[in-house]
Design a protein around this motif. Structure first.
Motif, short mmCIF file in Angstrom:
data_model
loop_
_atom_site.label_atom_id
_atom_site.label_comp_id
_atom_site.label_asym_id
_atom_site.label_seq_id
_atom_site.Cartn_x
_atom_site.Cartn_y
_atom_site.Cartn_z
N LYS A 1 35.20 119.64 -55.81
CA LYS A 1 34.78 118.37 -55.20
C LYS A 1 33.32 118.17 -55.56
O LYS A 1 32.50 119.07 -55.31
CB LYS A 1 34.97 118.43 -53.68
CG LYS A 1 34.38 117.22 -52.95
CD LYS A 1 34.63 117.27 -51.45
CE LYS A 1 33.87 116.15 -50.74
NZ LYS A 1 34.10 116.14 -49.29
N GLU B 1 27.52 119.31 -54.19
CA GLU B 1 26.77 118.10 -53.81
C GLU B 1 25.57 118.05 -54.75
O GLU B 1 24.82 119.03 -54.84
CB GLU B 1 26.32 118.19 -52.35
CG GLU B 1 25.42 117.05 -51.89
CD GLU B 1 26.02 115.66 -52.12
OE1 GLU B 1 27.03 115.34 -51.48
OE2 GLU B 1 25.47 114.91 -52.95
N TRP C 1 34.51 121.08 -43.14
CA TRP C 1 34.00 119.75 -43.54
C TRP C 1 33.73 118.87 -42.32
O TRP C 1 32.61 118.41 -42.10
CB TRP C 1 35.01 119.07 -44.48
CG TRP C 1 34.59 117.70 -44.88
CD1 TRP C 1 33.65 117.38 -45.80
CD2 TRP C 1 35.07 116.46 -44.34
NE1 TRP C 1 33.53 116.01 -45.89
CE2 TRP C 1 34.39 115.42 -45.00
CE3 TRP C 1 36.02 116.12 -43.37
CZ2 TRP C 1 34.60 114.07 -44.72
CZ3 TRP C 1 36.25 114.78 -43.10
CH2 TRP C 1 35.54 113.77 -43.77
N GLU D 1 32.30 123.33 -47.71
CA GLU D 1 31.03 122.67 -48.04
C GLU D 1 29.91 123.48 -47.40
O GLU D 1 30.04 123.96 -46.27
CB GLU D 1 31.00 121.24 -47.51
CG GLU D 1 31.96 120.36 -48.26
CD GLU D 1 31.62 118.88 -48.14
OE1 GLU D 1 30.60 118.53 -47.51
OE2 GLU D 1 32.38 118.07 -48.69
N GLU E 1 36.46 109.23 -53.85
CA GLU E 1 36.22 108.50 -52.60
C GLU E 1 36.07 107.03 -52.99
O GLU E 1 37.05 106.34 -53.24
CB GLU E 1 34.99 109.09 -51.91
CG GLU E 1 34.80 108.62 -50.50
CD GLU E 1 33.48 109.15 -49.93
OE1 GLU E 1 33.45 109.44 -48.73
OE2 GLU E 1 32.48 109.26 -50.67
N TRP F 1 21.00 123.65 -49.75
CA TRP F 1 21.22 122.50 -48.87
C TRP F 1 19.98 122.09 -48.09
O TRP F 1 19.91 120.96 -47.60
CB TRP F 1 22.40 122.79 -47.92
CG TRP F 1 23.70 122.58 -48.62
CD1 TRP F 1 24.37 123.49 -49.39
CD2 TRP F 1 24.45 121.36 -48.68
NE1 TRP F 1 25.51 122.91 -49.92
CE2 TRP F 1 25.58 121.61 -49.50
CE3 TRP F 1 24.29 120.09 -48.14
CZ2 TRP F 1 26.53 120.62 -49.76
CZ3 TRP F 1 25.24 119.12 -48.40
CH2 TRP F 1 26.34 119.39 -49.20
N HIS G 1 30.27 116.70 -40.15
CA HIS G 1 30.13 115.27 -39.88
C HIS G 1 30.10 115.00 -38.38
O HIS G 1 29.39 114.09 -37.92
CB HIS G 1 31.22 114.48 -40.61
CG HIS G 1 30.97 114.47 -42.09
ND1 HIS G 1 30.17 113.54 -42.69
CD2 HIS G 1 31.36 115.32 -43.06
CE1 HIS G 1 30.08 113.80 -43.99
NE2 HIS G 1 30.79 114.88 -44.23
N HIS H 1 32.59 123.17 -54.06
CA HIS H 1 31.97 121.88 -53.75
C HIS H 1 30.58 121.83 -54.36
O HIS H 1 29.80 122.77 -54.20
CB HIS H 1 31.87 121.69 -52.22
CG HIS H 1 31.17 120.42 -51.84
ND1 HIS H 1 30.05 120.40 -51.05
CD2 HIS H 1 31.42 119.13 -52.17
CE1 HIS H 1 29.65 119.13 -50.88
NE2 HIS H 1 30.47 118.36 -51.55
N ALA I 1 25.63 111.95 -52.95
CA ALA I 1 25.03 111.30 -51.78
C ALA I 1 23.51 111.33 -51.93
O ALA I 1 22.86 112.27 -51.51
CB ALA I 1 25.48 111.99 -50.51
N HIS J 1 33.22 112.37 -54.93
CA HIS J 1 32.71 111.49 -53.87
C HIS J 1 31.48 110.75 -54.38
O HIS J 1 30.79 111.23 -55.27
CB HIS J 1 32.39 112.30 -52.61
CG HIS J 1 33.63 112.56 -51.81
ND1 HIS J 1 33.73 112.27 -50.48
CD2 HIS J 1 34.84 113.05 -52.19
CE1 HIS J 1 34.94 112.59 -50.06
NE2 HIS J 1 35.63 113.07 -51.08
N GLU J 2 31.24 109.55 -53.80
CA GLU J 2 30.21 108.64 -54.31
C GLU J 2 30.40 108.50 -55.84
O GLU J 2 29.49 108.76 -56.63
CB GLU J 2 28.79 109.11 -53.97
CG GLU J 2 28.50 109.17 -52.50
CD GLU J 2 29.09 110.41 -51.82
OE1 GLU J 2 29.08 111.47 -52.45
OE2 GLU J 2 29.57 110.31 -50.68
C1 NOJ Z 1 29.35 112.62 -48.74
C2 NOJ Z 1 30.80 112.97 -48.97
O1 NOJ Z 1 31.59 111.80 -48.96
C3 NOJ Z 1 31.22 113.92 -47.88
O2 NOJ Z 1 32.60 114.22 -48.01
C4 NOJ Z 1 30.38 115.16 -47.95
O3 NOJ Z 1 30.69 115.99 -46.84
C5 NOJ Z 1 28.88 114.84 -47.89
N1 NOJ Z 1 28.55 113.82 -48.82
C6 NOJ Z 1 28.06 116.08 -48.20
O4 NOJ Z 1 28.27 116.46 -49.52
#
Ligand code: NOJ
Ligand code: CA
Length: 664
Positions: free
Chosen positions: A399, A371, A285, A326, A457, A332, A289, A369, A403, A438-439
């Motif tokens: 998770k 997204e 993860w 992730e 989050e 992606w 970032h 995960h 985003a 998250h979000e």
């Molecule tokens: C935002 C999330 O808060 C973060 O944890 C994640 O790595 C990214 N989106 C990608 O999904």
């Protein structure tokens, strides 16, 4: 004589009025908080509240506005009911497994000539109140166009909040006079006179979230996140709203120790909760970032089979129950474009079945995960197939992430968003899947009713340190008194490579938001450890690259840490300045303390420890001899409940302690 009769008649009228108007006030069990419901001459309801006889909220409007029914006015009181509750209940996980719900309830029944029945249900606890609307109208369905609920403060004070935004909570805190706030999201925390308080909501289902919008210098109204056509909510003719809540305390930490939000939620709808268990986790993860890895397949791909096996080995060797990857699934490449992810098919370099079997063999839980990029229609079309597959693979934790903007003008925090997030919770419960969102939509205590809704989050988390000015220690001292009042947060704490030495050594590092070369974690390493205790989450991550933990003496704290708390208490603190929290898991205790940019020395009595037991205390503290935020020391001593601990913290620093009972 005539004059006398007049006087009597006048007195008689007055007497009749008094005899006919029922008492619509209610007092907290300890008698300190008193609230009252009233109607004006147009039959518009209002509320007010005083603490120890001093007004905190003066007469403030109540009611809703709809298209085909009059929900706002013309009411008269047709009945008043009262109830008292004093019960202790338990939850499968939480800051405290056992909680006391002690309140006085008042239900005022109102009716208007249009045939609308409204029950205003008020519950007053020693630590605040909640009230909600229960409407029964002749309409089959209606559109809510506005909510009139107001909070008119009796005097000005200080407040801490984020701006009101319908799509994100990842905003910095503002410390402002109450009268200086134009718009705010909740929790909206304040200090007025000697009291601390926080406005929020409980049990948010099938309704938009509430913001506070200033109407007059000290008057705020509930503002609801709209649907694209401006309507706030589409509801059946009979409906119940979320609770509007106001927590009250003498000390700032009383707000943290309050269980008012959970008490206003319904008991668990999941009968067998044996599969719902707090966990520690690591994952692929932080590298993404930091820009040293990517989510997509290629030379910098993070979620590869080799990397996955390495993480599983690390988790198994370090008393860590879960691993998250992730970028394991195809799609992606579409992130930030048309947002179409495949929630079942792994990338070719991620052998999902082999990884799942390897994790199971090592007794480690594999997390998934998803997204969504905010593409709700696509996720809703595919999520059941995905969850079915995860259940087959023995996966119990997911998770999710949002985003990206929702489509067709819908906002994250509207009724549409609330409905979607809830559908995911209920579907996940059917497949025995715990959620980390998250979000998300804000937490309003639904974890009591849906205990698979573990953490979310919903504020600026660790990720902001990788690619922005970062989260200051003042922010971290504010978080517990604002966002965390609503419930657990997946902040993802615990970065040990504070200055990103490893990432800086990588010439091909991706820079996410312009120049990231000056980014770093804004606290000391000891504070990173303390955050594992301070920022409550039943799913707690050690977020750094595992190579930064390997062989690091201070990682012992996380190895020893148990996120499955039985009891918790915020012991001392001031908003934005400092905080000390203690938790018990089994017979061990964990303490976390943090300060803002000021060095601080605190004395903490240890009366929370079990009397008569001697504990080995392992103290992870800042090293005052070094200006480096990575400098720390570990000390061991023996302590009992009769002792006090002196906590010394560097600027942006902290301290964490494990207390283990000494073997007899
Ligand atoms: C935002 C999330 O808060 C973060 O944890 C994640 O790595 C990214 N989106 C990608 O999904
Ligand atoms: Ca985020």
């Amino acid at each position: 004589m005539k004059r006398m009769l007049h006087r009597l008649a006048a007195a008689g009228v007055a007497l009749v009025t008094i005899a006919c108007s029922p008492d619509t006030s209610v007092t907290s069990p300890d008698g300190r908080i008193r609230t009252a419901i009233s109607l004006d001459r147009d039959g518009v309801p209002a509320w007010q509240l005083e603490v120890d006889g001093t007004p905190l909220i003066v007469r403030s409007r109540l009611g809703l506005e709809a298209d085909v029914a009059n929900l706002a006015s013309g009411f008269s009181i047709v009945g008043v009911e009262r109830n008292r509750c004093d019960e202790t209940w338990t939850q499968p996980w939480g800051e405290n497994k056992e909680l006391r719900d002690r309140h006085h309830e008042l239900a005022v029944r109102l009716q208007n000539p249009e045939g609308v029945l409204l029950v205003l249900r008020v519950r007053v606890f020693d630590d605040g109140l909640g009230f909600r609307y229960e409407y029964r109208t002749p309409a089959d369905s209606l559109c809510i166009t506005d909510e009139h609920t107001a909070f008119a403060f009796a005097q000005d004070g200080l407040s801490w909040s984020i701006d009101g935004n319908y799509d994100t909570y990842e905003l910095p805190y503002r410390k402002l006079p109450v009268s200086g706030v134009e718009r705010a999201n909740t929790p909206f925390t304040f200090r007025i006179g000697a009291l601390y308080g926080s406005i929020h909501e409980a049990a948010l289902y099938d309704y938009p979230e509430m913001h506070l919008l200033r109407q007059d210098s000290l008057v705020f109204k509930a503002e609801l996140a709209p649907l694209p056509d401006g309507v706030k909510a589409r509801l059946g003719g009979c409906f119940t709203t979320p609770w509007r809540t106001l927590q009250i305390g003498d000390r700032a930490v009383d707000l943290i120790n309050s269980s008012l939000i959970l008490n206003l939620n319904e008991p668990s709808k999941i009968a067998d909760t044996s599969w719902i268990r707090p966990q520690k986790y690591v994952g692929v993860w932080w590298g993404m970032h930091l820009g040293t890895q990517v989510w997509t397949m290629g030379p910098r791909h993070g979620a590869t089979t080799g990397n996955a096996l390495r993480h599983i080995d690390f988790a198994a060797a370090n008393n860590i129950q879960g691993v998250l990857f992730e970028g394991w699934n195809r799609g992606w490449e579409s992130w930030g474009r048309d947002q179409r992810f495949d929630y079942v098919e792994p990338y070719a370099d991620f052998d999902l079945e082999r990884i799942a079997a390897y994790a199971a063999g090592k007794g480690v839980e594999l997390w998934m995960h998803n997204e969504t990029g905010g593409n709700i229609p696509d996720y809703e079309a595919n999520m059941e197939r995905a969850m079915k597959r995860y259940a087959e693979l023995g996966i119990h934790t997911l998770k999710t992430g949002y985003a990206g903007g929702f489509r067709e003008g819908y906002s994250h925090h509207s009724q549409y968003g609330v409905q979607h997030y809830q559908r995911v919770v209920e579907l996940a419960a059917r497949y025995r899947i715990m959620l980390d969102v998250h979000e998300p939509i804000k937490e309003t205590g639904i974890r009591r009713t849906w205990p698979n809704m573990m953490t979310r989050e919903g504020a600026r988390g660790m990720e902001w340190n990788a690619w922005s000015e970062g989260n200051s220690s003042e922010y971290l001292c504010t978080l517990p008194f604002v966002r965390l009042l609503s419930g657990p947060m997946d902040y993802t704490p615990g970065i040990f490579d504070i200055y990103y030495e490893r990432a800086k050594a990588d010439p091909g590092r991706i820079q996410w938001n312009g120049d990231n070369s000056q980014c770093s974690v804004k606290t000391t390493l000891a504070r990173q450890i303390a955050n594992w205790v301070i920022i409550y989450s039943p799913l707690q991550m050690a977020a750094d690259l595992i190579e930064n933990y390997e062989g690091h003496p201070a990682f012992r704290f996380f190895r020893d840490f148990d996120p499955d708390s039985d009891w918790s208490e915020a012991l001392q603190g001031e908003i934005g300045e400092y905080i000390v929290v203690a938790r018990r898991a089994g017979d061990r205790y964990f303490l976390g303390a943090g300060t803002n940019s000021e060095a601080r020395s605190l004395v903490q009595p240890l009366g929370f420890l079990k009397p008569g037991i001697t504990y080995t205390a392992r103290i992870y503290a800042d090293d005052p001899t070094s200006p480096l935020r990575t400098a720390y020391r570990i000390e061991e001593c023996r302590l009992t409940a009769a002792d006090s601990l002196r906590i010394g913290m560097a600027p942006d620093g902290g301290c964490a302690v494990t207390f283990e009972p000494l073997a007899e």
